[in-house]
Design a protein around this motif. Structure first.
Motif, PDB file in Angstrom:
ATOM      1  N   ALA A   1       0.834  -1.205   0.000  1.00 26.49           N
ATOM      2  CA  ALA A   1       0.000   0.000   0.000  1.00 26.49           C
ATOM      3  C   ALA A   1       0.867   1.253   0.000  1.00 26.49           C
ATOM      4  O   ALA A   1       0.559   2.233  -0.709  1.00 26.49           O
ATOM      5  N   PHE A   2       1.932   1.239   0.784  1.00 25.78           N
ATOM      6  CA  PHE A   2       2.859   2.386   0.770  1.00 25.78           C
ATOM      7  C   PHE A   2       3.385   2.633  -0.637  1.00 25.78           C
ATOM      8  O   PHE A   2       3.435   3.779  -1.110  1.00 25.78           O
ATOM      9  N   SER A   3       3.755   1.565  -1.331  1.00 21.48           N
ATOM     10  CA  SER A   3       4.327   1.727  -2.669  1.00 21.48           C
ATOM     11  C   SER A   3       3.309   2.310  -3.639  1.00 21.48           C
ATOM     12  O   SER A   3       3.664   3.112  -4.516  1.00 21.48           O
ATOM     13  N   LEU A   4       2.042   1.922  -3.507  1.00 23.97           N
ATOM     14  CA  LEU A   4       1.006   2.451  -4.391  1.00 23.97           C
ATOM     15  C   LEU A   4       0.757   3.934  -4.135  1.00 23.97           C
ATOM     16  O   LEU A   4       0.582   4.716  -5.075  1.00 23.97           O
ATOM     17  N   VAL A   5       0.725   4.317  -2.863  1.00 26.62           N
ATOM     18  CA  VAL A   5       0.506   5.728  -2.527  1.00 26.62           C
ATOM     19  C   VAL A   5       1.594   6.594  -3.154  1.00 26.62           C
ATOM     20  O   VAL A   5       1.313   7.632  -3.771  1.00 26.62           O
ATOM     21  N   HIS A   6       2.845   6.170  -3.016  1.00 31.49           N
ATOM     22  CA  HIS A   6       3.944   6.963  -3.566  1.00 31.49           C
ATOM     23  C   HIS A   6       4.002   6.861  -5.092  1.00 31.49           C
ATOM     24  O   HIS A   6       4.318   7.840  -5.772  1.00 31.49           O
ATOM     25  N   ASP A   7       3.692   5.696  -5.638  1.00 26.41           N
ATOM     26  CA  ASP A   7       3.702   5.511  -7.092  1.00 26.41           C
ATOM     27  C   ASP A   7       2.701   6.434  -7.775  1.00 26.41           C
ATOM     28  O   ASP A   7       2.931   6.897  -8.903  1.00 26.41           O
ATOM     29  N   ASP A   8       1.583   6.725  -7.116  1.00 21.00           N
ATOM     30  CA  ASP A   8       0.530   7.551  -7.699  1.00 21.00           C
ATOM     31  C   ASP A   8       0.812   9.050  -7.617  1.00 21.00           C
ATOM     32  O   ASP A   8       0.091   9.841  -8.224  1.00 21.00           O
ATOM     33  N   LEU A   9       1.821   9.454  -6.869  1.00 16.23           N
ATOM     34  CA  LEU A   9       2.092  10.876  -6.665  1.00 16.23           C
ATOM     35  C   LEU A   9       2.418  11.594  -7.978  1.00 16.23           C
ATOM     36  O   LEU A   9       2.937  10.985  -8.917  1.00 16.23           O
ATOM     37  N   PRO A  10       2.138  12.890  -8.050  1.00 19.08           N
ATOM     38  CA  PRO A  10       2.461  13.648  -9.267  1.00 19.08           C
ATOM     39  C   PRO A  10       3.922  13.546  -9.685  1.00 19.08           C
ATOM     40  O   PRO A  10       4.231  13.573 -10.876  1.00 19.08           O
ATOM     41  N   ALA A  11       4.833  13.422  -8.729  1.00 17.82           N
ATOM     42  CA  ALA A  11       6.256  13.311  -9.058  1.00 17.82           C
ATOM     43  C   ALA A  11       6.614  11.947  -9.632  1.00 17.82           C
ATOM     44  O   ALA A  11       7.716  11.777 -10.181  1.00 17.82           O
ATOM     45  N   MET A  12       5.711  10.979  -9.515  1.00 13.94           N
ATOM     46  CA  MET A  12       5.967   9.631 -10.028  1.00 13.94           C
ATOM     47  C   MET A  12       5.042   9.371 -11.227  1.00 13.94           C
ATOM     48  O   MET A  12       5.246   9.921 -12.288  1.00 13.94           O
ATOM     49  N   ASP A  13       3.998   8.552 -11.039  1.00 15.63           N
ATOM     50  CA  ASP A  13       3.114   8.215 -12.161  1.00 15.63           C
ATOM     51  C   ASP A  13       1.968   9.205 -12.343  1.00 15.63           C
ATOM     52  O   ASP A  13       1.260   9.152 -13.345  1.00 15.63           O
TER      53      ASP A  13
ATOM     54  N   GLY B   1      14.234   0.356  -6.025  1.00 10.16           N
ATOM     55  CA  GLY B   1      15.144   0.349  -7.164  1.00 10.16           C
ATOM     56  C   GLY B   1      14.402   0.172  -8.470  1.00 10.16           C
ATOM     57  O   GLY B   1      14.727   0.819  -9.480  1.00 10.16           O
ATOM     58  N   GLY B   2      13.404  -0.702  -8.478  1.00 16.77           N
ATOM     59  CA  GLY B   2      12.605  -0.903  -9.676  1.00 16.77           C
ATOM     60  C   GLY B   2      11.837   0.340 -10.074  1.00 16.77           C
ATOM     61  O   GLY B   2      11.714   0.669 -11.264  1.00 16.77           O
ATOM     62  N   GLN B   3      11.321   1.059  -9.082  1.00 13.92           N
ATOM     63  CA  GLN B   3      10.613   2.312  -9.375  1.00 13.92           C
ATOM     64  C   GLN B   3      11.562   3.343  -9.975  1.00 13.92           C
ATOM     65  O   GLN B   3      11.200   4.081 -10.897  1.00 13.92           O
ATOM     66  N   ALA B   4      12.797   3.384  -9.470  1.00  9.43           N
ATOM     67  CA  ALA B   4      13.785   4.312 -10.028  1.00  9.43           C
ATOM     68  C   ALA B   4      14.090   3.959 -11.482  1.00  9.43           C
ATOM     69  O   ALA B   4      14.186   4.852 -12.345  1.00  9.43           O
ATOM     70  N   LEU B   5      14.242   2.676 -11.771  1.00  9.86           N
ATOM     71  CA  LEU B   5      14.469   2.249 -13.154  1.00  9.86           C
ATOM     72  C   LEU B   5      13.283   2.590 -14.042  1.00  9.86           C
ATOM     73  O   LEU B   5      13.449   2.966 -15.206  1.00  9.86           O
ATOM     74  N   ASP B   6      12.076   2.455 -13.495  1.00 10.87           N
ATOM     75  CA  ASP B   6      10.868   2.787 -14.246  1.00 10.87           C
ATOM     76  C   ASP B   6      10.852   4.268 -14.606  1.00 10.87           C
ATOM     77  O   ASP B   6      10.553   4.641 -15.751  1.00 10.87           O
ATOM     78  N   MET B   7      11.189   5.115 -13.650  1.00 14.47           N
ATOM     79  CA  MET B   7      11.206   6.551 -13.915  1.00 14.47           C
ATOM     80  C   MET B   7      12.307   6.908 -14.913  1.00 14.47           C
ATOM     81  O   MET B   7      12.097   7.699 -15.835  1.00 14.47           O
ATOM     82  N   ASP B   8      13.480   6.294 -14.745  1.00 14.27           N
ATOM     83  CA  ASP B   8      14.583   6.562 -15.666  1.00 14.27           C
ATOM     84  C   ASP B   8      14.248   6.104 -17.087  1.00 14.27           C
ATOM     85  O   ASP B   8      14.710   6.694 -18.063  1.00 14.27           O
ATOM     86  N   GLY B   9      13.456   5.038 -17.195  1.00  9.09           N
ATOM     87  CA  GLY B   9      13.149   4.464 -18.500  1.00  9.09           C
ATOM     88  C   GLY B   9      11.961   5.080 -19.200  1.00  9.09           C
ATOM     89  O   GLY B   9      11.680   4.738 -20.357  1.00  9.09           O
ATOM     90  N   THR B  10      11.239   5.972 -18.518  1.00  6.65           N
ATOM     91  CA  THR B  10      10.076   6.599 -19.149  1.00  6.65           C
ATOM     92  C   THR B  10      10.514   7.424 -20.349  1.00  6.65           C
ATOM     93  O   THR B  10      11.411   8.258 -20.250  1.00  6.65           O
ATOM     94  N   GLY B  11       9.913   7.149 -21.491  1.00  8.79           N
ATOM     95  CA  GLY B  11      10.265   7.848 -22.714  1.00  8.79           C
ATOM     96  C   GLY B  11      11.412   7.222 -23.478  1.00  8.79           C
ATOM     97  O   GLY B  11      11.743   7.663 -24.579  1.00  8.79           O
ATOM     98  N   ALA B  12      12.021   6.170 -22.883  1.00  6.01           N
ATOM     99  CA  ALA B  12      13.128   5.484 -23.545  1.00  6.01           C
ATOM    100  C   ALA B  12      12.663   4.122 -24.047  1.00  6.01           C
ATOM    101  O   ALA B  12      11.714   3.540 -23.514  1.00  6.01           O
ATOM    102  N   ALA B  13      13.330   3.623 -25.066  1.00  8.60           N
ATOM    103  CA  ALA B  13      13.026   2.289 -25.592  1.00  8.60           C
ATOM    104  C   ALA B  13      13.936   1.278 -24.900  1.00  8.60           C
ATOM    105  O   ALA B  13      15.115   1.165 -25.230  1.00  8.60           O
ATOM    106  N   LEU B  14      13.398   0.563 -23.924  1.00 12.52           N
ATOM    107  CA  LEU B  14      14.187  -0.410 -23.180  1.00 12.52           C
ATOM    108  C   LEU B  14      14.280  -1.719 -23.943  1.00 12.52           C
ATOM    109  O   LEU B  14      13.342  -2.127 -24.626  1.00 12.52           O
ATOM    110  N   ALA B  15      15.418  -2.390 -23.801  1.00 10.07           N
ATOM    111  CA  ALA B  15      15.543  -3.750 -24.311  1.00 10.07           C
ATOM    112  C   ALA B  15      14.742  -4.683 -23.418  1.00 10.07           C
ATOM    113  O   ALA B  15      14.438  -4.356 -22.256  1.00 10.07           O
TER     114      ALA B  15
END
Length: 293
Positions: free
Chosen positions: A78-90, A154-168
Motif C-alpha cells: 500500500a505504501f508503494s502504491l501511494v507513492h507511485d501515484d504521486l504527481p512526481a511519479m506516475d 530500485g525498480g521504481q527508479a528504473l521505471d522513472m529513468d526508463g520513461t520515454g526510452a526504448a528499453l531492451a
C-alpha cells in the motif's frame, strides 16, 4: 479443502489484521490516519497476503503465524502504491476505483501516509510475539531487501529513468523483477520461512514467485491496452500516454501473450517437484494471469 474457501478465509484473516494494525481515524493526527486507512482498506486483490498464506500452507506453517507477515507485506505494498501515484511519479488520480490518496487528501499527507504505512509494516513483524526471534529477524530482512534499492524502490527508479526510452527486453524484465516481482517473491518467502522450508524448497518457491511476478506484470501491461478504466479501477492507457516500455510494445500483443504462457509453464515446473499442499499457490497463479483488473 478446495483452494477457494481457504482463500476466502485467509482474506478475512488479513482484513481483520489490517484493521487492527491501522490507527483509528478519530485518533490524532486524524488526517494522516484517515489517509492511511483510505490507502489500505479500499479493496484490492490482496495477492501478496494470499501468497504468504499459500506458501505457508505448502510448507506446513502454523496458520496463526502467517497473519503478521500477510498484513506486513500488504502494508508495504500500500505504501508503494501511494507513492507511485504521486504527481512526481506516475501522477495518477484513480486507484481501486477511488481517488488516489494525494487527490483525496493532499500531496504532503500522501507522502506521510506512505512513509507511515511502510514503518507500520515492519512494526507488525517486529512485534509479532508468537514468532521466534530468529523467524522475526528473517522476516524483517526479507521484507527490507524487497522494499529498498535492491528491490521495489530500485525498480521504481528504473521505471522513472526508463520513461520515454526504448528499453531492451532484458532491461524491462529487470525493472519489473524489482518493481513488481521483489515484493511478490518476498511474500512467498515470508510464508515459507514460517513453515521452516529447507533451502531446496525455498529455491523452488522463489522460482515460482519470480515467474509469477513477471506474469503479473505482463498481464498488467495487456490489461492497460485492453481494459477500460472502470474495469481496472485505475486509469487505462497510462503506459502509452507516458511513453513507457511494456511487453506489448516490445513484443506485440501476441508476443506478450506468448511470454505470459512461458511464465505460466515456468510456475508449473517450479511447483511440480514439491511436496505439500500446492493447490492454493496454483489457484493464485491462475487468478494473477486470468484477471480482468
Amino acid at each position: 479443502m478446495a483452494p477457494e474457501p481457504r482463500l476466502a478465509r485467509w482474506l478475512q484473516r488479513v482484513e481483520a489484521r489490517l484493521e487492527a494494525a491501522l490507527p483509528a481515524s478519530d485518533e490524532s493526527p486524524q488526517g494522516l490516519h484517515r489517509a492511511m486507512r483510505h490507502a489500505v482498506l479500499g479493496g484490492g486483490k490482496r495477492l501478496r497476503p494470499m501468497l504468504v498464506y499459500a506458501a505457508g500452507a505448502a510448507t506446513g506453517a502454523d496458520e496463526s503465524l502467517l497473519d503478521a507477515p500477510a498484513a506486513a507485506v500488504e502494508l508495504v505494498h500500500a505504501f508503494s502504491l501511494v507513492h507511485d501515484d504521486l504527481p512526481a511519479m506516475d501522477d495518477d488520480e484513480l486507484r481501486r476505483g477511488r481517488p488516489t490518496v494525494h487527490v483525496a487528501f493532499d500531496e504532503a499527507t500522501a507522502i506521510l501516509a506512505g512513509d507511515a504505512l511502510q514503518a507500520l509494516g515492519f512494526s507488525v513483524l517486529a512485534e509479532e510475539s508468537r514468532a521466534p526471534d530468529a523467524l522475526r529477524v528473517a522476516w524483517l530482512a526479507t521484507l527490507a531487501r524487497a522494499t529498498g534499492a535492491a528491490g521495489m524502490c530500485g525498480g521504481q527508479a528504473l521505471d522513472m529513468d526508463g520513461t520515454g526510452a526504448a528499453l531492451a527486453l532484458a532491461e524491462l524484465e529487470r525493472l519489473h523483477a524489482l518493481k513488481t516481482g521483489a515484493l511478490i517473491r518476498a511474500a512467498v518467502r515470508l510464508g515459507a520461512l514460517a513453515g521452516r522450508a529447507d533451502a531446496g524448497t525455498l529455491a523452488a518457491l522463489d522460482d515460482y514467485a519470480s515467474a509469477l511476478g513477471l506474469a503479473f506484470q505482463i498481464r498488467d501491461d495487456l490489461l492497460d491496452i485492453e481494459a477500460s478504466s472502470e474495469q481496472l479501477g485505475k486509469t487505462a492507457g497510462k503506459d502509452a500516454a507516458q511513453a513507457k516500455s511494456t511487453y506489448p510494445a516490445l513484443l506485440g500483443v501476441d508476443g506478450a501473450k506468448a511470454a505470459l504462457a512461458r511464465q505460466v509453464a515456468r510456475m508449473d515446473a517450479a511447483l511440480s517437484g514439491l511436496p505439500g499442499e500446492l493447490d492454493p499457490l496454483r489457484a493464485l497463479a491462475r487468478l494473477a494471469v486470468e484477471r480482468s483488473h
